[in-house]
Motif scaffolding. Structure first.
Motif, PDB file in Angstrom:
ATOM      1  N   ARG A 263       0.812  -1.213   0.000  1.00 47.33           N
ATOM      2  CA  ARG A 263       0.000   0.000   0.000  1.00 47.33           C
ATOM      3  C   ARG A 263       0.849   1.268   0.000  1.00 47.33           C
ATOM      4  O   ARG A 263       0.362   2.352  -0.274  1.00 47.33           O
ATOM      5  CB  ARG A 263      -0.931   0.008   1.206  1.00 47.33           C
ATOM      6  CG  ARG A 263      -0.209   0.036   2.551  1.00 47.33           C
ATOM      7  CD  ARG A 263      -1.192   0.017   3.714  1.00 47.33           C
ATOM      8  NE  ARG A 263      -2.028   1.199   3.740  1.00 47.33           N
ATOM      9  CZ  ARG A 263      -2.614   1.659   4.844  1.00 47.33           C
ATOM     10  NH1 ARG A 263      -2.437   1.021   5.998  1.00 47.33           N
ATOM     11  NH2 ARG A 263      -3.366   2.735   4.807  1.00 47.33           N
ATOM     12  N   TYR A 264       2.156   1.111   0.335  1.00 48.76           N
ATOM     13  CA  TYR A 264       3.022   2.292   0.405  1.00 48.76           C
ATOM     14  C   TYR A 264       3.780   2.556  -0.898  1.00 48.76           C
ATOM     15  O   TYR A 264       4.639   3.429  -0.941  1.00 48.76           O
ATOM     16  CB  TYR A 264       4.025   2.131   1.552  1.00 48.76           C
ATOM     17  CG  TYR A 264       3.365   1.989   2.899  1.00 48.76           C
ATOM     18  CD1 TYR A 264       2.620   3.024   3.435  1.00 48.76           C
ATOM     19  CD2 TYR A 264       3.485   0.802   3.619  1.00 48.76           C
ATOM     20  CE1 TYR A 264       2.004   2.891   4.679  1.00 48.76           C
ATOM     21  CE2 TYR A 264       2.877   0.652   4.850  1.00 48.76           C
ATOM     22  CZ  TYR A 264       2.140   1.705   5.376  1.00 48.76           C
ATOM     23  OH  TYR A 264       1.534   1.577   6.597  1.00 48.76           O
ATOM     24  N   GLU A 265       3.455   1.796  -1.931  1.00 51.60           N
ATOM     25  CA  GLU A 265       4.149   2.020  -3.201  1.00 51.60           C
ATOM     26  C   GLU A 265       3.812   3.389  -3.784  1.00 51.60           C
ATOM     27  O   GLU A 265       4.607   3.939  -4.550  1.00 51.60           O
ATOM     28  CB  GLU A 265       3.791   0.914  -4.202  1.00 51.60           C
ATOM     29  CG  GLU A 265       4.488  -0.405  -3.906  1.00 51.60           C
ATOM     30  CD  GLU A 265       4.166  -1.463  -4.950  1.00 51.60           C
ATOM     31  OE1 GLU A 265       5.107  -2.124  -5.407  1.00 51.60           O
ATOM     32  OE2 GLU A 265       2.988  -1.598  -5.312  1.00 51.60           O
ATOM     33  N   GLN A 266       2.645   3.927  -3.443  1.00 55.21           N
ATOM     34  CA  GLN A 266       2.267   5.259  -3.909  1.00 55.21           C
ATOM     35  C   GLN A 266       2.482   6.269  -2.775  1.00 55.21           C
ATOM     36  O   GLN A 266       2.258   5.956  -1.604  1.00 55.21           O
ATOM     37  CB  GLN A 266       0.796   5.276  -4.341  1.00 55.21           C
ATOM     38  CG  GLN A 266       0.463   4.320  -5.475  1.00 55.21           C
ATOM     39  CD  GLN A 266       1.236   4.644  -6.744  1.00 55.21           C
ATOM     40  OE1 GLN A 266       1.597   5.799  -6.981  1.00 55.21           O
ATOM     41  NE2 GLN A 266       1.496   3.627  -7.554  1.00 55.21           N
ATOM     42  N   PRO A 267       2.938   7.473  -3.123  1.00 55.37           N
ATOM     43  CA  PRO A 267       3.167   8.486  -2.086  1.00 55.37           C
ATOM     44  C   PRO A 267       1.871   8.790  -1.327  1.00 55.37           C
ATOM     45  O   PRO A 267       0.794   8.898  -1.911  1.00 55.37           O
ATOM     46  CB  PRO A 267       3.626   9.706  -2.885  1.00 55.37           C
ATOM     47  CG  PRO A 267       4.165   9.160  -4.155  1.00 55.37           C
ATOM     48  CD  PRO A 267       3.335   7.962  -4.465  1.00 55.37           C
ATOM     49  N   MET A 268       1.982   8.926  -0.009  1.00 63.20           N
ATOM     50  CA  MET A 268       0.835   9.259   0.830  1.00 63.20           C
ATOM     51  C   MET A 268       1.336   9.883   2.120  1.00 63.20           C
ATOM     52  O   MET A 268       2.542   9.893   2.397  1.00 63.20           O
ATOM     53  CB  MET A 268      -0.001   8.013   1.124  1.00 63.20           C
ATOM     54  CG  MET A 268       0.746   6.924   1.884  1.00 63.20           C
ATOM     55  SD  MET A 268      -0.211   5.394   2.054  1.00 63.20           S
ATOM     56  CE  MET A 268      -1.593   5.957   3.024  1.00 63.20           C
ATOM     57  N   MET A 269       0.429  10.393   2.930  1.00 59.27           N
ATOM     58  CA  MET A 269       0.759  10.969   4.222  1.00 59.27           C
ATOM     59  C   MET A 269       0.059  10.169   5.315  1.00 59.27           C
ATOM     60  O   MET A 269      -1.109   9.808   5.184  1.00 59.27           O
ATOM     61  CB  MET A 269       0.287  12.426   4.298  1.00 59.27           C
ATOM     62  CG  MET A 269       1.091  13.386   3.448  1.00 59.27           C
ATOM     63  SD  MET A 269       2.688  13.756   4.198  1.00 59.27           S
ATOM     64  CE  MET A 269       2.176  14.810   5.554  1.00 59.27           C
ATOM     65  N   LEU A 270       0.791   9.900   6.412  1.00 60.31           N
ATOM     66  CA  LEU A 270       0.215   9.267   7.582  1.00 60.31           C
ATOM     67  C   LEU A 270       0.192  10.318   8.688  1.00 60.31           C
ATOM     68  O   LEU A 270       1.249  10.804   9.110  1.00 60.31           O
ATOM     69  CB  LEU A 270       1.031   8.052   7.998  1.00 60.31           C
ATOM     70  CG  LEU A 270       0.532   7.272   9.224  1.00 60.31           C
ATOM     71  CD1 LEU A 270      -0.888   6.753   9.000  1.00 60.31           C
ATOM     72  CD2 LEU A 270       1.481   6.109   9.517  1.00 60.31           C
ATOM     73  N   LEU A 271      -1.006  10.666   9.161  1.00 63.71           N
ATOM     74  CA  LEU A 271      -1.167  11.799  10.065  1.00 63.71           C
ATOM     75  C   LEU A 271      -1.751  11.357  11.400  1.00 63.71           C
ATOM     76  O   LEU A 271      -1.669  10.173  11.764  1.00 63.71           O
ATOM     77  CB  LEU A 271      -2.044  12.862   9.384  1.00 63.71           C
ATOM     78  CG  LEU A 271      -1.489  13.388   8.048  1.00 63.71           C
ATOM     79  CD1 LEU A 271      -2.524  14.241   7.339  1.00 63.71           C
ATOM     80  CD2 LEU A 271      -0.195  14.150   8.262  1.00 63.71           C
ATOM     81  N   GLU A 272      -2.356  12.270  12.121  1.00 67.10           N
ATOM     82  CA  GLU A 272      -2.832  12.018  13.478  1.00 67.10           C
ATOM     83  C   GLU A 272      -3.855  10.887  13.513  1.00 67.10           C
ATOM     84  O   GLU A 272      -4.680  10.741  12.619  1.00 67.10           O
ATOM     85  CB  GLU A 272      -3.436  13.315  14.075  1.00 67.10           C
ATOM     86  CG  GLU A 272      -4.794  13.726  13.517  1.00 67.10           C
ATOM     87  CD  GLU A 272      -4.727  14.368  12.146  1.00 67.10           C
ATOM     88  OE1 GLU A 272      -5.764  14.492  11.502  1.00 67.10           O
ATOM     89  OE2 GLU A 272      -3.610  14.732  11.701  1.00 67.10           O
ATOM     90  N   ALA A 273      -3.731  10.088  14.563  1.00 68.85           N
ATOM     91  CA  ALA A 273      -4.677   9.003  14.822  1.00 68.85           C
ATOM     92  C   ALA A 273      -4.808   8.033  13.657  1.00 68.85           C
ATOM     93  O   ALA A 273      -5.841   7.399  13.462  1.00 68.85           O
ATOM     94  CB  ALA A 273      -6.056   9.566  15.191  1.00 68.85           C
ATOM     95  N   GLY A 274      -3.746   7.936  12.856  1.00 70.64           N
ATOM     96  CA  GLY A 274      -3.746   6.992  11.756  1.00 70.64           C
ATOM     97  C   GLY A 274      -4.429   7.464  10.507  1.00 70.64           C
ATOM     98  O   GLY A 274      -4.587   6.709   9.547  1.00 70.64           O
ATOM     99  N   ARG A 275      -4.843   8.740  10.469  1.00 70.55           N
ATOM    100  CA  ARG A 275      -5.490   9.264   9.263  1.00 70.55           C
ATOM    101  C   ARG A 275      -4.470   9.326   8.138  1.00 70.55           C
ATOM    102  O   ARG A 275      -3.324   9.722   8.339  1.00 70.55           O
ATOM    103  CB  ARG A 275      -6.055  10.656   9.526  1.00 70.55           C
ATOM    104  CG  ARG A 275      -6.778  11.286   8.340  1.00 70.55           C
ATOM    105  CD  ARG A 275      -7.474  12.593   8.732  1.00 70.55           C
ATOM    106  NE  ARG A 275      -6.540  13.614   9.114  1.00 70.55           N
ATOM    107  CZ  ARG A 275      -6.010  14.504   8.239  1.00 70.55           C
ATOM    108  NH1 ARG A 275      -6.304  14.435   6.949  1.00 70.55           N
ATOM    109  NH2 ARG A 275      -5.176  15.426   8.672  1.00 70.55           N
ATOM    110  N   THR A 276      -4.900   8.933   6.937  1.00 65.30           N
ATOM    111  CA  THR A 276      -4.001   8.957   5.788  1.00 65.30           C
ATOM    112  C   THR A 276      -4.588   9.871   4.706  1.00 65.30           C
ATOM    113  O   THR A 276      -5.804  10.012   4.578  1.00 65.30           O
ATOM    114  CB  THR A 276      -3.825   7.565   5.188  1.00 65.30           C
ATOM    115  OG1 THR A 276      -5.078   7.040   4.780  1.00 65.30           O
ATOM    116  CG2 THR A 276      -3.189   6.617   6.211  1.00 65.30           C
ATOM    117  N   THR A 277      -3.693  10.455   3.967  1.00 68.13           N
ATOM    118  CA  THR A 277      -4.066  11.217   2.784  1.00 68.13           C
ATOM    119  C   THR A 277      -3.158  10.805   1.649  1.00 68.13           C
ATOM    120  O   THR A 277      -1.966  10.566   1.860  1.00 68.13           O
ATOM    121  CB  THR A 277      -3.971  12.742   3.009  1.00 68.13           C
ATOM    122  OG1 THR A 277      -2.596  13.071   3.265  1.00 68.13           O
ATOM    123  CG2 THR A 277      -4.840  13.186   4.182  1.00 68.13           C
TER     124      THR A 277
END
Length: 283
Positions: A263-277
């Motif tokens: 799932r991390y092959e594409q750029p993303m952000m991992l933020l507060e409380a596990g929220r991803t963008t």
């Protein structure tokens, strides 16, 4: 003109494996080399093959006079000593700690640690009056990590690093550099015995080590020799007290990054409380 034209080296354990590769590389770049080894036949054969600018000295590094004699041979025949490569070593005592024969432990320490101490001592004896020189000693990932080598071997290789750093501090004012090389599992007769069951089966060792290598192939003695020659060269003239791993990152990288697969092959952000963008343009 090679990088080591006019320079003189002593290589312990120089008749096979990493030592032989370093002898060949130094000689190819112009150095005179004393091959110091307990293995008489391969040592003499190597010197006969390379010809002038080589000498063989029968050297059991557990015997201080042998190490001293090898250094003295370099000075007598070639006029000086610019590089001491303390490379002779054995896996030594194997097996559980509670069943380790102390005689086996003593011999392992004598070769892998006391032999290095003798090399440092007698190289410094010659290099201090010159006010120049390089001393390199071979350690191992087992000297940095637990569980990757036999117990007594691991202790000795760890001690080689500490000893080298201590001596580096003493000899720095004399313009003498002291460093340590840390090869990973390298294709050699000793390793072939472990992984292929036959010291002469270098092809089998290459295949076995290549199958588990952290990069795309097995580590070769030539790879390690390249690191040794860098540390010995003028390119490293301001480098002392360092431990240089040549191990595909084994001792410096704990594992393969999980952030480039799945799932991390594409750029993303991992933020507060596990929220991803998902990164812009990658939705």
């Amino acid at each position: 003109m090679g990088r080591f034209e006019g320079r003189v080296a002593v290589v312990t354990g120089g008749a096979s494996g990493i030592g032989e590769a370093v002898v060949r590389a130094l000689h190819a770049e112009g150095a005179a080399v004393v091959v110091a080894d307990v293995q008489d036949e391969p040592g003499h054969s190597l010197c006969a093959e390379l010809g002038r600018r080589t000498r063989f000295a029968h050297t059991d590094v557990t015997v201080e006079d042998h190490v001293s004699d090898a250094v003295d041979l370099a000075v007598a025949d070639f006029g000086r000593l610019d590089l001491m490569f303390n490379n002779a070593g054995v896996m030594g005592a194997l097996g559980p700690i509670d069943r380790t024969p102390m005689a086996d432990a003593d011999l392992t320490l004598a070769v892998n640690l006391r032999g290095v101490l003798c090399g440092l001592k007698h190289a410094a004896r010659v290099m201090k009056p010159q006010r120049s020189g390089v001393i390199i000693s071979t350690s191992s990932p087992a000297g940095l990590l637990g569980g990757v080598g036999p117990h007594v071997y691991s202790a000795a290789k760890s001690a080689v690093i500490g000893l080298s750093k201590s001596v580096a501090a003493e000899l720095r004012p004399f313009n003498i550099r002291v460093n340590t090389i840390v090869p990973g599992a390298v294709v050699s007769p000793m390793t072939a015995t472990v992984v292929a069951g036959d010291a002469g089966d270098l092809d089998g060792a290459t295949a076995a080590l290549g199958a588990s290598a952290l990069m795309d192939r097995a580590l070769t003695p030539g790879d390690v020799a390249a690191g040794v020659l860098y540390l010995a060269s003028d390119a490293a003239s301001y480098v002392t007290g360092v431990t240089l791993p040549v191990d595909a990152g084994m001792t410096g990288i704990s594992g393969t990054s999980p952030y480039t697969t799945g799932r991390y092959e594409q750029p993303m952000m991992l933020l507060e409380a596990g929220r991803t963008t998902v990164a812009p343009g990658r939705a």
